[in-house]
Design a protein around this motif. Structure first.
Motif, PDB file in Angstrom:
ATOM      1  N   THR A 174      -5.136  -3.070  -6.288  1.00 17.70           N
ATOM      2  CA  THR A 174      -6.309  -2.660  -6.545  1.00 17.70           C
ATOM      3  C   THR A 174      -6.841  -4.819  -6.020  1.00 17.70           C
ATOM      4  OG1 THR A 174      -6.801  -3.269  -8.596  1.00 17.70           O
ATOM      5  CG2 THR A 174      -6.891  -0.982  -7.328  1.00 17.70           C
ATOM      6  N   GLY A 175      -5.396  -5.224  -5.937  1.00 19.55           N
ATOM      7  CA  GLY A 175      -5.653  -6.899  -6.312  1.00 19.55           C
ATOM      8  C   GLY A 175      -6.778  -7.734  -5.231  1.00 19.55           C
ATOM      9  N   HIS A 176      -6.168  -6.827  -4.016  1.00 21.97           N
ATOM     10  CA  HIS A 176      -6.941  -7.540  -3.071  1.00 21.97           C
ATOM     11  C   HIS A 176      -8.530  -7.355  -2.341  1.00 21.97           C
ATOM     12  CE1 HIS A 176      -7.662  -9.556   0.817  1.00 21.97           C
ATOM     13  NE2 HIS A 176      -7.458  -9.203   1.578  1.00 21.97           N
ATOM     14  N   THR A 177      -8.529  -5.693  -2.697  1.00 21.98           N
ATOM     15  CA  THR A 177      -9.932  -5.064  -2.017  1.00 21.98           C
ATOM     16  C   THR A 177     -10.390  -4.331  -3.193  1.00 21.98           C
ATOM     17  OG1 THR A 177      -8.863  -4.168  -0.726  1.00 21.98           O
ATOM     18  CG2 THR A 177      -9.482  -6.058   0.016  1.00 21.98           C
ATOM     19  N   GLY A 178      -9.262  -4.093  -4.035  1.00 19.14           N
ATOM     20  CA  GLY A 178      -9.619  -2.195  -4.417  1.00 19.14           C
ATOM     21  C   GLY A 178      -9.057  -1.624  -4.164  1.00 19.14           C
ATOM     22  N   ALA A 179      -8.832  -0.957  -3.113  1.00 18.81           N
ATOM     23  CA  ALA A 179      -7.913  -0.287  -2.678  1.00 18.81           C
ATOM     24  C   ALA A 179      -7.293  -0.928  -1.800  1.00 18.81           C
ATOM     25  CB  ALA A 179      -8.461   0.678  -1.703  1.00 18.81           C
ATOM     26  N   ASP A 180      -5.506  -1.421  -1.858  1.00 17.61           N
ATOM     27  CA  ASP A 180      -4.950  -1.922  -1.200  1.00 17.61           C
ATOM     28  C   ASP A 180      -3.477  -0.823  -1.414  1.00 17.61           C
ATOM     29  OD1 ASP A 180      -6.713  -5.106  -0.503  1.00 17.61           O
ATOM     30  OD2 ASP A 180      -6.503  -4.654  -2.975  1.00 17.61           O
ATOM     31  N   LEU A 181      -3.121  -0.728  -0.120  1.00 16.47           N
ATOM     32  CA  LEU A 181      -1.744   0.117   0.719  1.00 16.47           C
ATOM     33  C   LEU A 181      -1.092  -1.073   0.945  1.00 16.47           C
ATOM     34  CD1 LEU A 181      -1.015   2.845   1.528  1.00 16.47           C
ATOM     35  CD2 LEU A 181      -1.587   2.289   3.540  1.00 16.47           C
ATOM     36  N   VAL A 182       0.904  -0.345   0.383  1.00 21.38           N
ATOM     37  CA  VAL A 182       1.687  -1.074  -0.037  1.00 21.38           C
ATOM     38  C   VAL A 182       2.564  -0.678   0.991  1.00 21.38           C
ATOM     39  CG1 VAL A 182       3.448  -2.329  -0.406  1.00 21.38           C
ATOM     40  CG2 VAL A 182       0.964  -3.099  -1.000  1.00 21.38           C
ATOM     41  N   ILE A 183       3.451  -0.564   1.628  1.00 18.19           N
ATOM     42  CA  ILE A 183       4.335   0.627   2.556  1.00 18.19           C
ATOM     43  C   ILE A 183       5.707  -0.215   2.695  1.00 18.19           C
ATOM     44  CG2 ILE A 183       4.952   1.618   4.757  1.00 18.19           C
ATOM     45  CD1 ILE A 183       1.322   1.001   5.742  1.00 18.19           C
ATOM     46  N   LEU A 184       6.070   0.415   1.854  1.00 18.17           N
ATOM     47  CA  LEU A 184       7.586   0.095   1.916  1.00 18.17           C
ATOM     48  C   LEU A 184       8.563   1.112   2.930  1.00 18.17           C
ATOM     49  CD1 LEU A 184      10.442  -0.974   0.279  1.00 18.17           C
ATOM     50  CD2 LEU A 184      10.526   0.179  -0.833  1.00 18.17           C
ATOM     51  N   ASP A 185       9.340   0.384   3.795  1.00 17.70           N
ATOM     52  CA  ASP A 185      10.263   1.279   4.284  1.00 17.70           C
ATOM     53  C   ASP A 185      10.946   2.117   4.046  1.00 17.70           C
ATOM     54  OD1 ASP A 185      12.200   2.823   6.570  1.00 17.70           O
ATOM     55  OD2 ASP A 185      10.668   1.596   8.084  1.00 17.70           O
ATOM     56  N   GLU A 186      12.310   2.601   3.668  1.00 20.90           N
ATOM     57  CA  GLU A 186      13.429   2.943   2.377  1.00 20.90           C
ATOM     58  C   GLU A 186      14.604   2.795   3.443  1.00 20.90           C
ATOM     59  OE1 GLU A 186      11.759   4.735  -1.435  1.00 20.90           O
ATOM     60  OE2 GLU A 186      12.641   6.247  -0.350  1.00 20.90           O
ATOM     61  N   THR A 187      13.974   3.245   4.364  1.00 20.70           N
ATOM     62  CA  THR A 187      15.399   3.864   5.908  1.00 20.70           C
ATOM     63  C   THR A 187      15.695   1.699   6.159  1.00 20.70           C
ATOM     64  OG1 THR A 187      14.121   5.024   6.843  1.00 20.70           O
ATOM     65  CG2 THR A 187      15.661   4.324   7.740  1.00 20.70           C
ATOM     66  N   THR A 188      14.621   0.467   6.461  1.00 23.24           N
ATOM     67  CA  THR A 188      15.148   0.020   6.750  1.00 23.24           C
ATOM     68  C   THR A 188      15.182  -1.663   5.742  1.00 23.24           C
ATOM     69  OG1 THR A 188      13.044  -1.152   7.111  1.00 23.24           O
ATOM     70  CG2 THR A 188      14.202  -0.174   8.351  1.00 23.24           C
ATOM     71  N   GLY A 189      14.654  -0.826   4.103  1.00 21.36           N
ATOM     72  CA  GLY A 189      14.313  -1.543   2.880  1.00 21.36           C
ATOM     73  C   GLY A 189      12.885  -3.266   3.529  1.00 21.36           C
ATOM     74  N   THR A 190      12.027  -2.643   4.399  1.00 25.65           N
ATOM     75  CA  THR A 190      10.822  -3.136   4.980  1.00 25.65           C
ATOM     76  C   THR A 190       9.615  -3.954   4.198  1.00 25.65           C
ATOM     77  OG1 THR A 190      11.702  -3.267   7.269  1.00 25.65           O
ATOM     78  CG2 THR A 190       9.642  -4.852   6.818  1.00 25.65           C
ATOM     79  N   LEU A 191       8.895  -3.669   3.660  1.00 29.29           N
ATOM     80  CA  LEU A 191       8.409  -3.931   2.785  1.00 29.29           C
ATOM     81  C   LEU A 191       7.310  -4.578   3.408  1.00 29.29           C
ATOM     82  CD1 LEU A 191       7.073  -3.233  -0.421  1.00 29.29           C
ATOM     83  CD2 LEU A 191       7.788  -5.201  -1.633  1.00 29.29           C
ATOM     84  N   PHE A 192       6.086  -3.323   3.675  1.00 35.18           N
ATOM     85  CA  PHE A 192       4.378  -4.295   4.383  1.00 35.18           C
ATOM     86  C   PHE A 192       3.777  -4.384   3.208  1.00 35.18           C
ATOM     87  CE2 PHE A 192       7.459  -1.918   7.281  1.00 35.18           C
ATOM     88  CZ  PHE A 192       6.754  -2.717   8.963  1.00 35.18           C
ATOM     89  N   ALA A 193       3.234  -5.606   2.692  1.00 39.45           N
ATOM     90  CA  ALA A 193       2.775  -5.598   1.067  1.00 39.45           C
ATOM     91  C   ALA A 193       1.191  -5.950   1.831  1.00 39.45           C
ATOM     92  CB  ALA A 193       2.967  -6.904   0.826  1.00 39.45           C
ATOM     93  N   GLY A 194       0.573  -5.640   3.043  1.00 39.54           N
ATOM     94  CA  GLY A 194      -0.995  -6.057   3.136  1.00 39.54           C
ATOM     95  C   GLY A 194      -0.743  -7.265   2.563  1.00 39.54           C
ATOM     96  N   ASP A 195      -2.705  -7.670   2.328  1.00 38.74           N
ATOM     97  CA  ASP A 195      -3.237  -8.460   1.774  1.00 38.74           C
ATOM     98  C   ASP A 195      -2.742  -8.646   0.080  1.00 38.74           C
ATOM     99  OD1 ASP A 195      -3.908  -9.967   4.476  1.00 38.74           O
ATOM    100  OD2 ASP A 195      -5.753  -9.452   4.560  1.00 38.74           O
ATOM    101  N   MET A 196      -2.272  -7.748  -0.703  1.00 41.54           N
ATOM    102  CA  MET A 196      -2.008  -8.441  -1.685  1.00 41.54           C
ATOM    103  C   MET A 196      -1.079  -9.804  -1.445  1.00 41.54           C
ATOM    104  SD  MET A 196      -2.500  -6.295  -4.318  1.00 41.54           S
ATOM    105  CE  MET A 196      -1.470  -6.801  -5.041  1.00 41.54           C
TER     106      MET A 196
END
Ligand SMILES: [Zn+2]
Length: 311
Positions: A174-196
Motif C-alpha cells: 500500500t505504501g505508494h498509492t494504497g494499492a500497489d501490486l508487486v510481481i515476482l516471476d519465480e521462474t526467473t527470479g525477477t521481482l517487478f516492484a512497481g512504484d514501491m
C-alpha cells in the motif's frame, strides 16, 4: 500572394506534426523470456512524452504477460508493436502495478479482457482517471492524443499465479498509492516492484498512506528473494542498493518534515531545503521535495500541534 502562400506552406512544413511524436521503445532482455522497456528518470514533459516509466513483458509459452502499459495510447501501441517484433505469442495478460497514469494510460492498446489489477487499483483509476488525463494533456500535450482512461476488466489477488511455463507470485502493498501490486516471476527470479521502489529517481507521494507505512512495507518487500529487481522508475538492480537508497531517502524526508513541523517552519521553507549531497544520484529530488511538502507537510504540522500542551 504566391509569396504568402509559399511562406504559409513552409510554416506548415516546419511545424511539428503528430507523425513526429513517436516513442522510440527498445526492449532490453534482462532475463530468460523477460524484456524491460526502461524509461527516463525525468518528470513528464512535452520532450519525453511521458516515457519516464518502466514497462516490461514476459513471453511465456501460453502468451505474453505485460507489466504496465505506459503513459498514453501511442506508447501502448508502440509497446505492443515492440512485443510483436519479438514474439508471435499474443498478449494474454496485462498486469497493472497501480493506477497512476504513467503506468495505465497505454491500456487501450491491449485486449480489454487481458487488463487486470488489484480491485482498489481499478476503483481508484475509475474515480481519478479523468483528473489524471487532464493533467497529462497539460504536461505532455499532443502525445496524449486519442488516449482515454481504460479500466481493467479482471481483478488480481495476492498469491501464486501460473501462466504457461512461468510461475508468478503476486503481492499486495500500500505504501505508494494504497494499492500497489508487486510481481515476482519465480521462474526467473525477477521481482517487478512497481512504484514501491524508485531507484536513482525521487519517489512520488501524492497518494501514499504515509512515509512510515511505506518504510515498514519496504522491509517486507526486501525479504522476498529475487535475482533481479525492476523498479517502477530507474535501472534494474541485482542487489539491495535500491532498498538502501529508498530507506535512506524516506528517512531523510520523514525527519525533515517532522523536525520542520516541530520548529514551526513554513511549507515554503521546507520546500527549498537543499537536498543532501548523498542523494546526488536521485534524479528530480528537488522537484519532488516541493510536491511532497505540498502532499504531506500538513499532516506533520497537525501532528506537531497535537504534541503542544493544551490550554
Ligand atoms: Zn510511476
Amino acid at each position: 500572394m504566391i509569396r504568402l502562400l509559399e511562406s504559409l506552406l513552409l510554416l506548415l512544413l516546419a511545424a511539428p506534426t503528430n507523425a513526429d511524436l513517436r516513442y522510440q521503445l527498445t526492449p532490453r532482455q534482462i532475463a530468460p523470456d523477460t524484456w524491460l522497456v526502461e524509461g527516463a528518470t525525468e518528470n513528464f514533459s512535452r520532450a519525453n512524452g511521458g516515457d519516464i516509466v518502466n514497462t516490461a513483458f514476459v513471453v511465456t509459452d501460453a502468451g505474453v504477460v505485460v507489466i504496465d502499459t505506459g503513459p498514453s495510447l501511442q506508447y501502448g501501441d508502440a509497446l505492443h508493436d515492440a512485443i510483436r517484433a519479438i514474439t508471435d505469442q499474443p498478449v494474454v495478460e496485462v498486469w497493472l502495478t497501480h493506477h497512476h497514469p504513467d503506468h495505465t494510460f497505454g491500456n487501450q492498446a491491449f485486449p480489454e479482457r487481458a487488463l487486470a489489477a488489484l480491485p482498489e487499483t481499478t476503483e481508484m483509476l475509475a474515480s481519478q482517471g479523468d483528473t489524471f488525463a487532464d493533467n497529462m494533456y497539460r504536461l505532455v500535450g499532443d502525445w496524449m492524443r486519442g488516449t482515454e482512461v481504460t479500466l481493467p476488466t479482471r481483478a488480481l489477488e495476492p498469491g501464486p499465479l501460473t501462466v504457461g511455463d512461468h510461475d508468478f507470485r503476486l503481492y499486495r502493498f500500500t505504501g505508494h498509492t494504497g494499492a500497489d501490486l508487486v510481481i515476482l516471476d519465480e521462474t526467473t527470479g525477477t521481482l517487478f516492484a512497481g512504484d514501491m521502489v524508485f531507484f536513482k529517481r525521487a519517489l512520488t507521494t501524492p497518494q501514499t498512506p504515509g512515509l512510515t507505512v511505506w518504510q515498514d512495507e519496504l522491509d517486507r518487500l526486501a525479504a522476498i528473494p529475487f535475482r533481479q529487481l525492476v523498479p517502477g522508475h530507474g535501472p534494474p538492480v541485482s542487489d539491495h542498493r535500491a532498498f538502501d537508497q529508498m530507506h535512506a531517502y524516506i528517512d531523510w524526508l520523514d525527519d525533515l518534515l517532522r523536525d520542520s513541523a516541530a520548529q514551526g517552519r513554513t511549507a515554503n521553507e521546507v520546500m527549498t531545503t537543499p537536498v543532501p549531497e548523498r542523494f546526488a544520484d536521485v534524479d528530480e529530488a528537488a522537484y519532488e521535495l516541493i510536491r511532497t511538502t505540498t502532499h504531506l507537510y500538513p499532516r506533520y504540522e497537525q501532528a506537531a500541534l497535537r504534541l503542544l500542551p493544551g490550554e
